[in-house]
Design a protein around this motif. Structure first.
Motif, mmCIF file in Angstrom:
data_model
loop_
_atom_site.group_PDB
_atom_site.id
_atom_site.type_symbol
_atom_site.label_atom_id
_atom_site.label_comp_id
_atom_site.label_asym_id
_atom_site.label_seq_id
_atom_site.Cartn_x
_atom_site.Cartn_y
_atom_site.Cartn_z
ATOM 1 N N ALA A 204 1.221 -1.515 -0.220
ATOM 2 C CA ALA A 204 0.260 -0.128 -0.194
ATOM 3 C C ALA A 204 1.012 1.500 0.174
ATOM 4 N N THR A 205 2.119 1.204 0.898
ATOM 5 C CA THR A 205 2.575 2.095 1.418
ATOM 6 C C THR A 205 3.759 2.538 -0.275
ATOM 7 N N VAL A 206 4.474 1.762 -1.082
ATOM 8 C CA VAL A 206 5.134 1.868 -2.390
ATOM 9 C C VAL A 206 3.621 2.335 -3.366
ATOM 10 N N THR A 207 2.881 1.663 -3.106
ATOM 11 C CA THR A 207 1.521 1.839 -4.037
ATOM 12 C C THR A 207 1.445 3.633 -4.161
ATOM 13 N N GLY A 208 1.377 3.782 -2.763
ATOM 14 C CA GLY A 208 0.938 5.208 -3.023
ATOM 15 C C GLY A 208 1.867 5.893 -3.014
ATOM 16 N N PHE A 209 3.609 5.467 -2.905
ATOM 17 C CA PHE A 209 4.427 6.034 -3.538
ATOM 18 C C PHE A 209 5.080 6.202 -4.913
ATOM 19 N N ILE A 210 4.751 5.165 -5.975
ATOM 20 C CA ILE A 210 4.816 4.961 -7.173
ATOM 21 C C ILE A 210 3.707 5.532 -8.410
ATOM 22 N N PHE A 211 2.222 5.911 -7.787
ATOM 23 C CA PHE A 211 1.939 6.430 -8.395
ATOM 24 C C PHE A 211 2.073 7.603 -9.411
ATOM 25 N N PRO A 212 2.269 8.446 -8.331
ATOM 26 C CA PRO A 212 2.261 10.176 -8.410
ATOM 27 C C PRO A 212 4.049 10.297 -9.371
ATOM 28 N N LEU A 213 4.752 9.858 -8.584
ATOM 29 C CA LEU A 213 5.744 10.022 -9.706
ATOM 30 C C LEU A 213 5.470 9.380 -10.506
ATOM 31 N N MET A 214 5.006 8.427 -11.377
ATOM 32 C CA MET A 214 4.235 7.992 -12.551
ATOM 33 C C MET A 214 3.717 8.931 -13.630
ATOM 34 N N LEU A 215 2.566 9.839 -12.909
ATOM 35 C CA LEU A 215 2.252 10.697 -13.682
ATOM 36 C C LEU A 215 3.334 11.767 -13.998
ATOM 37 N N LEU A 216 4.314 12.376 -12.958
ATOM 38 C CA LEU A 216 5.172 13.067 -13.048
ATOM 39 C C LEU A 216 5.898 12.991 -14.565
ATOM 40 N N TYR A 217 6.698 11.959 -14.672
ATOM 41 C CA TYR A 217 7.310 11.752 -15.726
ATOM 42 C C TYR A 217 6.295 10.978 -16.823
ATOM 43 N N GLY A 218 5.315 10.917 -17.250
ATOM 44 C CA GLY A 218 4.264 10.995 -17.687
ATOM 45 C C GLY A 218 3.971 12.383 -18.616
ATOM 46 N N SER A 219 4.307 13.722 -16.859
ATOM 47 C CA SER A 219 3.749 15.268 -17.996
ATOM 48 C C SER A 219 4.844 15.208 -17.819
ATOM 49 N N GLN A 220 6.307 14.698 -17.863
ATOM 50 C CA GLN A 220 7.603 15.776 -18.521
ATOM 51 C C GLN A 220 8.073 14.804 -19.370
ATOM 52 N N LYS A 221 7.336 13.680 -19.474
ATOM 53 C CA LYS A 221 7.871 13.298 -21.520
ATOM 54 C C LYS A 221 6.122 13.834 -22.444
ATOM 55 N N GLY A 222 5.784 14.777 -22.066
ATOM 56 C CA GLY A 222 3.926 15.210 -22.045
ATOM 57 C C GLY A 222 3.071 13.928 -23.275
ATOM 58 N N PHE A 223 3.239 12.886 -22.807
ATOM 59 C CA PHE A 223 2.293 11.612 -22.607
ATOM 60 C C PHE A 223 0.959 12.442 -21.764
ATOM 61 N N ILE A 224 0.973 12.857 -20.858
ATOM 62 C CA ILE A 224 -0.134 14.110 -20.242
ATOM 63 C C ILE A 224 -0.031 15.313 -20.156
ATOM 64 N N GLN A 225 -1.287 15.705 -20.665
ATOM 65 C CA GLN A 225 -1.514 17.709 -21.578
ATOM 66 C C GLN A 225 -2.414 17.586 -20.299
ATOM 67 N N ALA A 289 -3.416 24.966 -11.455
ATOM 68 C CA ALA A 289 -3.517 23.521 -11.084
ATOM 69 C C ALA A 289 -4.345 22.519 -12.539
ATOM 70 N N PRO A 290 -3.511 21.605 -13.698
ATOM 71 C CA PRO A 290 -4.335 20.724 -14.239
ATOM 72 C C PRO A 290 -5.506 20.025 -13.487
ATOM 73 N N ALA A 291 -6.548 19.510 -14.302
ATOM 74 C CA ALA A 291 -7.769 18.683 -13.747
ATOM 75 C C ALA A 291 -6.623 17.363 -13.435
ATOM 76 N N TRP A 292 -5.975 17.204 -14.078
ATOM 77 C CA TRP A 292 -5.983 15.223 -13.902
ATOM 78 C C TRP A 292 -4.283 15.769 -12.838
ATOM 79 N N ILE A 293 -3.538 16.684 -12.062
ATOM 80 C CA ILE A 293 -3.413 16.889 -10.965
ATOM 81 C C ILE A 293 -4.597 16.652 -10.053
ATOM 82 N N MET A 294 -5.206 17.456 -10.229
ATOM 83 C CA MET A 294 -6.035 17.938 -9.451
ATOM 84 C C MET A 294 -7.227 16.436 -8.803
ATOM 85 N N HIS A 295 -7.410 15.671 -9.687
ATOM 86 C CA HIS A 295 -8.298 14.337 -9.907
ATOM 87 C C HIS A 295 -6.955 13.433 -9.259
#
Length: 335
Positions: A204-225, A289-295
């Motif tokens: 549970a703890t690692v899931t809550g840690f990795i999921f935001p980092l994956m979204l940050l990586y997708g945003s930096q790579k342009g996968f999430i707009q 902030a964008p809607a995807w980060i708020m969600h």
């Protein structure tokens, strides 16, 4: 003759022979075998030594141990064995009454009682520290005095608030550990967390840690707009990730030390994490902030509320498990 002799004759059975030679001072020649000396005999004197008995021992000597055979011992006392200690058995001797330790005065327990008196204020002091360091800054300090815009100063201010809470949480856990210790300091108190609990808690703890980092990586790579800047992401979720890392370290230490507070450690941090993420929602509105980060933040709030509920269910299960274990032990002792 130039030599003088004297002799006393007694019966040979009670006499002992002692021979003395008397040489005339005028004779300088050696004594020859022809100059046989007569025998001077004295009676043997036999002195009977009296036995001195003392019934009282000196103050520095221990009293002798006496074994009194019982009436059932009969003629079997000190028979059929060549070893004295094999014969002197407990069933053939009068037993010495043993002092019962329960009859000792309560003076030895006074330090323990005083120790428990010192523990009583911790029941109020620990939660008070947790309230003062966690809830008061988050609920009463205006957000505008902390957040000055998407910059490093605002990030450090938010991290400082979480550090204050972490200090109060550590002090609370130390006090809780002290209160959970047994009354007797000599007794060991080790509470080992089950492996299944450790595994699912880490999942549970690692899931809550990795999921935001994956979204940050997708945003930096342009996968999430639209794309979110790194400083805005750090203000919204940076303190969350930092405190989550501290929680992982704290839980691993409680498991390693087998501290009784392993069950309440995630509850303390997860309850504050809900407030931390709610503060992130307010900051997201300030940053537009964008809607995807708020969600994402709303999803994290829901996730940790669910995990907190599971932790509370586990506390209730552990309380029932402890009660059943104590009842089984009491039943086994009575049986």
């Amino acid at each position: 003759m130039n030599q003088g002799f004297a002799s006393l004759i007694r019966p040979q059975s009670t006499m002992s022979t002692i021979t003395f030679s008397h040489i005339h001072p005028r004779s300088l020649t050696l004594l020859k075998s022809s100059n046989v000396l007569r025998v001077l005999s004295f009676p043997q004197i036999r002195i009977k030594q009296p036995t001195v008995g003392c019934s009282q021992s000196t103050p520095w000597e221990s009293s002798p141990v006496t074994y009194a055979p019982t009436e059932t011992a009969g003629d079997n006392f000190l028979k059929k064995t060549t070893n004295l200690f094999e014969t002197l058995k407990s069933n053939n001797t009068a037993e010495v009454p043993v002092t019962n330790t329960d009859d000792v005065t309560d003076s030895s327990n006074q330090p323990v009682v005083q120790l428990q008196f010192h523990k009583w204020p911790m029941w109020l002091l620990g939660p008070s520290l947790l309230l003062a360091t966690g809830m008061v800054p988050t609920l009463w300090i205006p957000l505008s005095s902390i957040f000055l815009g998407p910059n490093i100063a605002s990030l450090l201010s938010l991290v400082g608030l979480d550090c204050i809470f972490n200090l109060g949480a550590i002090l609370f856990l130390l006090m809780a550990d002290s209160c959970a210790r047994p009354k007797q300091p000599s007794q060991a108190c080790k509470s080992k967390a089950p492996f299944s609990y450790q595994f699912w808690n880490m999942v549970a703890t690692v899931t809550g840690f990795i999921f935001p980092l994956m979204l940050l990586y997708g945003s930096q790579k342009g996968f999430i707009q639209p794309q979110l800047s790194f400083i805005s992401f750090a203000i919204l979720l940076g303190p969350y990730l930092l405190l989550l890392s501290v929680q992982i370290l704290t839980e691993m230490l409680t498991w390693h030390w087998q501290s009784p507070v392993w069950l309440v450690t995630p509850v303390v941090y997860e309850a504050y994490r809900v407030l931390q993420l709610m503060r992130g929602l307010k900051l997201g509105a300030e940053l537009s902030a964008p809607a995807w980060i708020m969600h994402t933040i709303r999803g994290l709030v829901s996730w940790w509320v669910l995990i907190l509920g599971i932790q509370l269910m586990r506390v209730a299960w552990f309380a029932g498990f402890t009660t059943r274990a104590s009842q089984q032990q009491s039943a086994a002792a009575d049986g």
